[in-house]
Design a protein around this motif. Structure first.
Motif, PDB file in Angstrom:
ATOM      1  N   ILE A   1     -10.959   6.832   3.580  1.00  0.00           N
ATOM      2  CA  ILE A   1     -11.615   6.997   1.941  1.00  0.00           C
ATOM      3  C   ILE A   1     -11.531   8.227   1.541  1.00  0.00           C
ATOM      4  CG2 ILE A   1     -12.966   5.027   2.254  1.00  0.00           C
ATOM      5  CD1 ILE A   1     -15.240   6.738   3.125  1.00  0.00           C
ATOM      6  N   ASN A   2     -11.623   9.300   2.633  1.00  0.00           N
ATOM      7  CA  ASN A   2     -11.119  10.640   1.919  1.00  0.00           C
ATOM      8  C   ASN A   2     -10.700  11.588   3.192  1.00  0.00           C
ATOM      9  OD1 ASN A   2     -13.446  11.810   3.711  1.00  0.00           O
ATOM     10  ND2 ASN A   2     -14.682  10.790   2.107  1.00  0.00           N
ATOM     11  N   PRO A   3     -10.471  12.581   2.854  1.00  0.00           N
ATOM     12  CA  PRO A   3      -9.703  13.316   3.955  1.00  0.00           C
ATOM     13  C   PRO A   3     -10.764  14.177   5.025  1.00  0.00           C
ATOM     14  CG  PRO A   3      -9.108  14.407   1.571  1.00  0.00           C
ATOM     15  CD  PRO A   3     -10.323  13.346   1.591  1.00  0.00           C
ATOM     16  N   ALA A   4     -11.913  14.091   4.737  1.00  0.00           N
ATOM     17  CA  ALA A   4     -12.743  14.589   5.760  1.00  0.00           C
ATOM     18  C   ALA A   4     -12.587  13.728   6.765  1.00  0.00           C
ATOM     19  CB  ALA A   4     -14.294  14.754   5.087  1.00  0.00           C
ATOM     20  N   VAL A   5     -12.730  12.477   6.682  1.00  0.00           N
ATOM     21  CA  VAL A   5     -12.938  11.698   7.735  1.00  0.00           C
ATOM     22  C   VAL A   5     -11.546  11.083   8.350  1.00  0.00           C
ATOM     23  CG1 VAL A   5     -15.190  10.629   7.088  1.00  0.00           C
ATOM     24  CG2 VAL A   5     -13.243   9.541   6.227  1.00  0.00           C
ATOM     25  N   TYR A   6     -10.545  11.368   7.720  1.00  0.00           N
ATOM     26  CA  TYR A   6      -9.164  11.004   7.775  1.00  0.00           C
ATOM     27  C   TYR A   6      -8.193  11.798   8.184  1.00  0.00           C
ATOM     28  CZ  TYR A   6      -5.277   8.084   6.094  1.00  0.00           C
ATOM     29  OH  TYR A   6      -4.212   7.276   5.840  1.00  0.00           O
ATOM     30  N   ILE A   7      -8.353  12.354   9.690  1.00  0.00           N
ATOM     31  CA  ILE A   7      -7.674  13.495  10.278  1.00  0.00           C
ATOM     32  C   ILE A   7      -5.974  13.051  10.124  1.00  0.00           C
ATOM     33  CG2 ILE A   7      -9.192  14.210  11.415  1.00  0.00           C
ATOM     34  CD1 ILE A   7      -7.934  13.283  14.029  1.00  0.00           C
ATOM     35  N   ALA A   8      -5.624  11.740  10.110  1.00  0.00           N
ATOM     36  CA  ALA A   8      -4.217  11.368  10.312  1.00  0.00           C
ATOM     37  C   ALA A   8      -3.374  11.627   8.823  1.00  0.00           C
ATOM     38  CB  ALA A   8      -4.077   9.804  10.557  1.00  0.00           C
ATOM     39  N   CYS A   9      -4.269  11.669   7.813  1.00  0.00           N
ATOM     40  CA  CYS A   9      -3.557  12.171   6.604  1.00  0.00           C
ATOM     41  C   CYS A   9      -3.301  13.501   6.261  1.00  0.00           C
ATOM     42  CB  CYS A   9      -4.220  11.833   5.376  1.00  0.00           C
ATOM     43  SG  CYS A   9      -5.645  12.563   4.840  1.00  0.00           S
ATOM     44  N   ARG A  10      -3.879  14.578   7.203  1.00  0.00           N
ATOM     45  CA  ARG A  10      -3.554  15.999   7.247  1.00  0.00           C
ATOM     46  C   ARG A  10      -2.235  16.449   7.874  1.00  0.00           C
ATOM     47  NH1 ARG A  10      -8.635  18.401   7.749  1.00  0.00           N
ATOM     48  NH2 ARG A  10      -7.398  20.522   7.206  1.00  0.00           N
ATOM     49  N   ALA A  11      -1.663  17.471   7.351  1.00  0.00           N
ATOM     50  CA  ALA A  11      -0.377  18.116   7.842  1.00  0.00           C
ATOM     51  C   ALA A  11      -0.516  19.464   8.102  1.00  0.00           C
ATOM     52  CB  ALA A  11       0.570  17.561   6.521  1.00  0.00           C
TER      53      ALA A  11
ATOM     54  N   CYS B   1       0.628  -1.178   0.068  1.00  0.00           N
ATOM     55  CA  CYS B   1       0.135   0.015   0.162  1.00  0.00           C
ATOM     56  C   CYS B   1       0.824   1.240  -0.170  1.00  0.00           C
ATOM     57  CB  CYS B   1      -0.901  -0.131   1.122  1.00  0.00           C
ATOM     58  SG  CYS B   1      -2.025   1.397   1.466  1.00  0.00           S
ATOM     59  N   PRO B   2       1.386   1.556  -1.332  1.00  0.00           N
ATOM     60  CA  PRO B   2       2.358   2.850  -1.206  1.00  0.00           C
ATOM     61  C   PRO B   2       1.441   4.258  -1.530  1.00  0.00           C
ATOM     62  CG  PRO B   2       2.172   1.710  -3.235  1.00  0.00           C
ATOM     63  CD  PRO B   2       1.204   0.860  -2.345  1.00  0.00           C
ATOM     64  N   GLY B   3       0.565   4.306  -0.505  1.00  0.00           N
ATOM     65  CA  GLY B   3      -0.126   5.366  -0.549  1.00  0.00           C
ATOM     66  C   GLY B   3      -0.983   5.539   0.804  1.00  0.00           C
ATOM     67  N   PHE B   4      -1.728   6.744   1.126  1.00  0.00           N
ATOM     68  CA  PHE B   4      -2.303   6.863   2.383  1.00  0.00           C
ATOM     69  C   PHE B   4      -3.835   6.181   2.424  1.00  0.00           C
ATOM     70  CE2 PHE B   4       0.934  10.052   2.171  1.00  0.00           C
ATOM     71  CZ  PHE B   4       1.724   9.666   3.243  1.00  0.00           C
ATOM     72  N   PHE B   5      -4.601   6.084   1.095  1.00  0.00           N
ATOM     73  CA  PHE B   5      -5.989   5.914   1.216  1.00  0.00           C
ATOM     74  C   PHE B   5      -6.106   4.364   0.809  1.00  0.00           C
ATOM     75  CE2 PHE B   5      -5.242  10.464   0.498  1.00  0.00           C
ATOM     76  CZ  PHE B   5      -6.452  10.727   1.082  1.00  0.00           C
ATOM     77  N   THR B   6      -7.307   3.961   1.249  1.00  0.00           N
ATOM     78  CA  THR B   6      -7.822   2.494   1.439  1.00  0.00           C
ATOM     79  C   THR B   6      -7.692   2.166  -0.128  1.00  0.00           C
ATOM     80  OG1 THR B   6      -9.086   3.108   3.250  1.00  0.00           O
ATOM     81  CG2 THR B   6      -9.429   0.893   1.978  1.00  0.00           C
ATOM     82  N   PRO B   7      -6.880   0.962  -0.227  1.00  0.00           N
ATOM     83  CA  PRO B   7      -7.016   0.282  -1.866  1.00  0.00           C
ATOM     84  C   PRO B   7      -8.363  -0.131  -1.878  1.00  0.00           C
ATOM     85  CG  PRO B   7      -5.011  -0.392  -0.427  1.00  0.00           C
ATOM     86  CD  PRO B   7      -6.121   0.195   0.487  1.00  0.00           C
ATOM     87  N   GLY B   8      -8.732   0.070  -3.363  1.00  0.00           N
ATOM     88  CA  GLY B   8      -9.979  -0.626  -3.628  1.00  0.00           C
ATOM     89  C   GLY B   8     -11.330   0.619  -3.577  1.00  0.00           C
ATOM     90  N   THR B   9     -10.912   1.721  -2.949  1.00  0.00           N
ATOM     91  CA  THR B   9     -11.887   2.777  -2.804  1.00  0.00           C
ATOM     92  C   THR B   9     -11.900   3.795  -3.904  1.00  0.00           C
ATOM     93  OG1 THR B   9     -10.612   3.881  -1.179  1.00  0.00           O
ATOM     94  CG2 THR B   9     -12.473   2.600  -0.580  1.00  0.00           C
ATOM     95  N   PRO B  10     -12.515   4.724  -4.526  1.00  0.00           N
ATOM     96  CA  PRO B  10     -12.274   5.392  -5.646  1.00  0.00           C
ATOM     97  C   PRO B  10     -11.394   6.513  -5.493  1.00  0.00           C
ATOM     98  CG  PRO B  10     -14.590   5.657  -4.809  1.00  0.00           C
ATOM     99  CD  PRO B  10     -13.849   4.808  -3.810  1.00  0.00           C
TER     100      PRO B  10
END
Lengths: 313, 532, 305
Positions: free
Chosen positions: B441-451, B332-341
């Motif tokens: 799945i998106n930055p709104a629900v995913y505060i850990a991806c914020r910087a 998973c070389p990305g921050f978002f859930t694999p398989g989601t848009p």
């Protein structure tokens, strides 16, 4: 006699005070923040700080200690930080399994260990004696969780004779209750049996050399009657004492046994609470265990007069 | 020799032969009406707004209902709400409640309850806080109508109300919802399909839910948190089993019916038992995280963070977590859930391909690392953090970091990671956690991806390019624009290493073959589950 | 903790404790081999302990690999010619981990035995000689003794971060009250002895009395006691690690190996089995040695037990 009882009871007060101070201080300076656990993984630092304030975790030591002692004296052990349930309620919920386990272990241990010790003393120096002593050393050497896993592996998994884990309340029936407790009680009882068997044997050896035993023998009193009526009665004080002191073993062992066998008792409550830094629960449980321990030993002290008429106060 | 004879003969207890397997307390019929479930963790507290652990959310979803609920396509569908409308300028949201909904205490669900509940929720939830910041007013228009007026449009409103990430927007009676959001509630009354039986709650051991007779399920077929929540049993008992070995044995012996998270190593054994079914629990899975502190040495240097990415083998982490089963994990070389848009690997090159220890060492040297201790805070009471921590200790040592491994529990980790002090004064360098795929799945629900620096999640990354991309996403008019924004976010986040993902993994669930209706989802859904 | 509550140390409350008589200081006997031959059990215990000690010291040279090196690709392998004790869930070699684990157990066992004896001796002597301190110190010791030792050690471990050093400190604190009580008992009984009275009458200074008359007589019971403490400390360390409040998990200790293997004990019992056997054997060795020492050094106890 009466004055002695009063004096003895009063003497437990400073002991309990030391325990209280110790337990409270211990956890006061402990690291680990319940507020952070409560707030969860997604909370911001500001949230954590607000929760800490609302729990009163930011007030000074003496204020919190004073309040805590005052509440305990009023029968209020506080409210669990995590469950928001009163600590007394949580303890009440957990008393039955632990009490069951301990009582069963106690019965099992005494009913196995005392005859073992008596027989060993009687057959002093024979292979029976050596077996008993060998078992005693083993009992001290194999940790309770090792015994637990070995028993569960053999009797629950391989043979499927007994359930692996869990607890059934006494009100659901005696046999389901017993079935769940047999393995834990044997595992927990090992070290206790070793302890009691050893002291029984030692005391009996000493008693059997006394003049009145020789007299009894000379009078032609039967062997069994000598052992169990005359000798054992006179050996009772050290045996009962060691049973009381062994309570500490039982309590410590219960913490581990309950983890191995998934018994929802006070031991597991303690471990869970410590891992979660649930201060009021830790304080309540440790205080309770210490209180029980002191109480049991106090009762035993007072019982001496029954067992040994030579003791007068 | 069977069990009975053993007890009589062995143990020397001389007991009569009453030993049945375990004399059931209920008759056969009653047993089929009680579902025994082993949850992932202890239900230690039960306020889904105040405490946000997943296990609390999962239990709360039985007791409390939401206005909207995600279906299996992550689309918010009306649940308690009849429907919602928004004014043309996007500022005024009007939510109509279904008529005749009841709380467990018998009172009717009123718009006032909704207002109080949303007020409490919006003080704690990250999306709720965004709404609160632009709120003009939140009022009950009549018994069944709520109006939420905003100063700026908030197009993700229904997602906020129906999402399954914690805290969910549960609706409670007004008197309970008036509780300070930072204090626990002590009455567990909702309008959900099950009642919480507080008297039988033994934290650390058991939690009991009873069917709520007056619950009015929706007519639509159920799908995750939406549709008709039909409960097919009378009682659901949650039995807490901290030790996977005992839970496994209990499931195999039929002492419990459904186990939320069997560990992978025990799955082959469970599969061999013909009375047990095993399947993936949540198709959205989880993302393991290696979270670095951007404020302290060495990870305040981007080179040191990149050194970790260059050497980090997601395979090692994932095998430590899920065992030998290759179907259970993905790179998973990305921050978002694999398989989601919105999933993208943009910028994740450092995590791809063979691991490059030489590059890692070079990057570390370039960062000017001088051997200061790296404080790894690893919670031992969570299998996921523990397994990751063991791999990390080994990894960092091989790169050439001076590892200071702090073994602690989840509670202490929670406290420690909030400290911004330098290492050596109570601070930290890294810790492990994991995020449910449904929350990534998106930055709104995913505060850990914020910087956004100080306001960001623990580690406090400050990467303006990430925040620019977040704004782009919030304002994106369509999916393509959203995807473009997320590509920017992912690239900036990976290049500057917001945190290091350790891989995407799935977990199993297992249940007795006489249980039917278990579905895959981000939380265990009890509606539609029956037992024979 | 088990062994520390052995009858040899049991303090009988309320009734006057059966205080030890004057005990002869330990004199090395002639014909050590002959002595051991007469006491095969002690010899066995000693040999076993020596073996474990050698394993601990020479662990790196006993065909082991790095006990912490991971290899997730070859995890949970059954015992074989390649991996003698199999591998655990992170692919670490259980044989190497178990051998290195001996180091932690030995270190904790011996350190706790030595530390708690020294501190307990100091406290016991103080409280046996200084009247006003006696009341305070013994109340504190009573209080500490009424908290079951494992509970006390767990609570202490919750205070600090897990490290071998902290485990040693926590177990030592839990053991101190028992040693102090023992020493105090010996001191009080010795003080009644005529030759101590005589020394006091002659104006001998207290430190000299302690050094000449008291200390030598406490050595025998303390040595025996220390052996049991050593055994009990090993078990307590394993228990602490087992429930997750002990030695840091990256250090292979027997308790840690068992704790990590417990989830898999149904399917991979060997991960728990090997450290369990080693732990039990070691504790057994120490206990046998203790029994032998007691017979040799403390004849009165030996007669009692």
């Amino acid at each position: 006699m009466f004055a002695y009882i009063i004096r003895r009871i009063l003497a437990t007060i400073p002991v309990m005070a030391v325990v209280a101070l110790f337990v409270f201080s211990l956890l006061y300076i402990a690291p680990g923040d319940p507020a952070a656990v409560i707030a969860g993984d997604q909370a911001t630092p500001a949230d954590v700080e607000r929760i800490r304030q609302s729990l009163g975790l930011d007030r000074p030591y003496l204020v919190r200690f004073g309040e805590w002692v005052w509440n305990i004296l009023n029968g209020d052990m506080g409210v669990s930080i995590f469950t928001n349930l009163p600590v007394t309620t949580m303890i009440k919920q957990r008393v039955e399994p632990t009490l069951s386990l301990m009582v069963l272990t106690l019965i099992l241990a005494v009913s196995i260990a005392v005859p073992m010790g008596v027989v060993a003393a009687w057959k002093h120096g024979t292979w029976i004696d050596r077996c008993v002593m060998g078992f005693a050393v083993l009992g001290f050497s194999v940790p309770v969780f090792v015994v637990g896993y070995v028993l569960a592996y053999i009797f629950a998994l391989e043979l499927d004779w007994l359930p692996v884990q869990g607890y059934t309340a006494f009100k659901e029936g005696f046999f389901p209750w017993l079935e769940n407790l047999v393995l834990p009680a044997i595992a927990l009882g090992g070290v206790y049996i070793a302890l009691i068997a050893r002291i029984t044997r030692a005391t009996m050896l000493e008693v059997l050399q006394q003049d009145y035993i020789r007299t009894a023998r000379a009078k032609g009193v039967g062997q069994r009657s000598i052992l169990f009526l005359h000798a054992l009665k006179n050996a009772a004080v050290p045996i009962v004492t060691v049973i009381g002191i062994g309570m500490a073993l039982l309590i410590g062992g219960a913490v581990v046994t309950e983890s191995v066998f998934a018994i929802p008792g006070l031991g597991r409550l303690t471990v869970d609470a410590i891992l979660r830094r649930d201060y009021p629960v830790i304080q309540g449980v440790v205080l309770l265990f210490s209180f029980v321990y002191v109480l049991v030993n106090l009762l035993i002290d007072l019982l001496y007069t029954l067992f040994d008429p030579r003791i007068r106060y | 020799m069977d069990r009975r004879t053993l007890i009589k003969a062995g143990a020397g207890l001389g007991l009569a032969g009453h030993f049945g397997l375990s004399a059931p307390a209920y008759s056969q019929g009653a047993a089929a009406r009680t579902l025994k479930f082993v949850p992932q963790a202890n239900l230690a507290n039960f306020d889904p707004i105040w405490g946000t652990q997943y296990v609390v959310r999962n239990a709360a979803a039985l007791v409390w209902d939401t206005l909207f609920g995600f279906d299996e396509h992550l689309v918010p569908k009306p649940q308690m709400a009849e429907g919602a409308s928004v004014s043309a300028d996007g500022l005024t949201w009007t939510i109509k409640l279904r008529a005749g909904l009841k709380f467990h205490d018998g009172s009717t669900v009123n718009a006032k309850d909704v207002v109080a509940s949303l007020t409490r929720w919006s003080a704690r939830d990250s999306m709720g806080q965004m709404i609160k910041a632009i709120q003009q007013e939140l009022v009950a228009v009549d018994d069944l109508t709520v109006r939420w007026v905003l100063k700026r449009p908030y197009p993700k409103m229904l997602m906020a109300l129906g999402k399954n990430s914690t805290p969910m927007a549960f609706i409670m009676p007004e008197r309970i919802a008036k509780t300070d959001p930072f204090k626990q509630i002590d009455e567990y009354i909702g309008s959900g399909p099950m009642r919480f039986v507080k008297d039988e709650w033994v934290p650390g051991a058991k939690a009991v839910f009873a069917k709520f007779a007056d619950y009015k399920p929706r007519q639509e077929p159920n799908s995750w948190l939406s549709g008709g929540k039909h409960i097919m049993v009378d009682r659901i008992e949650w039995i807490v089993m901290p030790d996977p070995a005992t839970a496994s044995a209990a499931l195999q012996n039929g002492e419990v019916d459904w186990w939320e998270n069997p560990i992978t190593d025990l799955v082959p054994q469970l599969r061999r038992n013909r009375n047990v079914r095993v399947d993936i629990a949540d198709p959205l899975g989880n993302i393991g995280t290696f979270r670095m502190n951007h404020l302290t040495t060495p990870f305040n240097s981007v080179k040191a963070r990149q050194a970790v990415l260059a050497a980090l083998s997601q395979e090692d982490y994932m095998r430590a977590l899920v065992g030998d089963d290759n179907a259970l994990w993905k790179h998973c070389p990305g921050f978002f859930t694999p398989g989601t848009p919105l999933y993208t690997e943009e910028g994740g090159d450092l995590l791809k391909g063979p691991r490059n220890m030489d590059l890692a060492k070079r990057l570390l040297a370039e960062s000017g690392y001088a051997g200061t201790p790296v404080t790894c805070v690893v919670a031992q009471d969570q299998p996921i953090t523990k397994a990751q921590g063991d791999v990390t200790a080994d990894l960092l040592k091989r790169i050439g970091f001076n590892v200071d491994y702090v073994a602690t529990d989840w509670g202490t980790t929670g406290q420690r990671r909030a400290m911004k002090n330098p290492v050596g004064q109570g601070g930290w360098s890294m810790f492990h956690s994991w995020h449910a795929g449904a929350d990534c799945i998106n930055p709104a629900v995913y505060i850990a991806c914020r910087a956004n620096g100080d306001a960001a999640w623990f580690g406090w990354p400050n990467i303006p390019a990430v925040e620019t991309a977040v704004t782009e996403w919030f304002e994106a008019p369509n999916l393509d624009a959203e995807k473009a924004a997320i590509r920017n976010l992912n690239r900036a986040g990976m290049e500057n290493v917001t945190y290091a993902p350790t891989g995407f993994f799935l977990q199993y669930q297992a249940w007795r073959s006489n249980v039917s209706g278990v579905v895959k989802g981000p939380l265990p859904f009890f509606w539609g589950v029956s037992k024979t | 903790m088990s062994a520390s509550s052995l009858p040899s140390t049991v303090h009988v409350p309320a009734i006057a404790a059966p205080l030890p008589d004057v005990l002869p200081p330990f004199k090395p006997r002639r014909g050590f081999i002959g002595y051991l031959r007469k006491n095969p059990i002690m010899a066995f215990g000693g040999a076993l302990l020596l073996t474990m000690l050698c394993i601990a010291i020479f662990a790196p040279y006993l065909w082991t690999v790095d006990p912490t090196s991971l290899a997730p690709a070859r995890r949970t392998r059954e015992p074989s010619a390649m991996y003698w004790f199999g591998t655990d869930m992170l692919g670490r070699d259980v044989y190497s981990r178990v051998l290195y684990g001996a180091r932690v157990s030995m270190l904790v066992g011996f350190s706790v035995a030595i530390l708690s004896s020294i501190i307990g001796l100091t406290i016991g002597l103080t409280s046996g000689f200084v009247r006003w301190a006696d009341a305070i110190v013994m109340r504190i010791m009573d209080g500490m003794m009424s908290i079951p030792p494992i509970l006390l050690a767990i609570a202490l471990m919750a205070l600090t971060r897990g490290s071998v050093q902290n485990v040693i400190i926590a177990i030592t604190i839990a053991e101190i009250p028992r040693v102090s009580r023992l020493v105090r008992g010996v001191v009080l009984s010795l003080r009644e002895q005529p030759y101590v009275d005589a020394a006091v009458a002659c104006g001998t200074r207290t430190p000299t009395i302690i050094w000449r008359h008291i200390l030598p007589n406490t050595l025998a019971p303390i040595t025996v006691q220390a052996t049991y403490i050593c055994a009990s400390a090993m078990i307590t360390e394993a228990i602490l690690s087992f429930i997750g409040a002990g030695t840091p998990p990256i250090i292979p200790s027997w308790g840690n190996i068992m704790a990590e293997g417990r989830a898999l004990w149904q399917v991979k019992p060997y991960i728990v089995f090997f450290p369990a056997v080693f732990l039990s054997m070691t504790v057994l060795a120490v206990n046998l040695l203790g029994d032998g020492l007691r017979d040799a050094l403390d004849p009165r106890m030996a007669k009692r037990l």
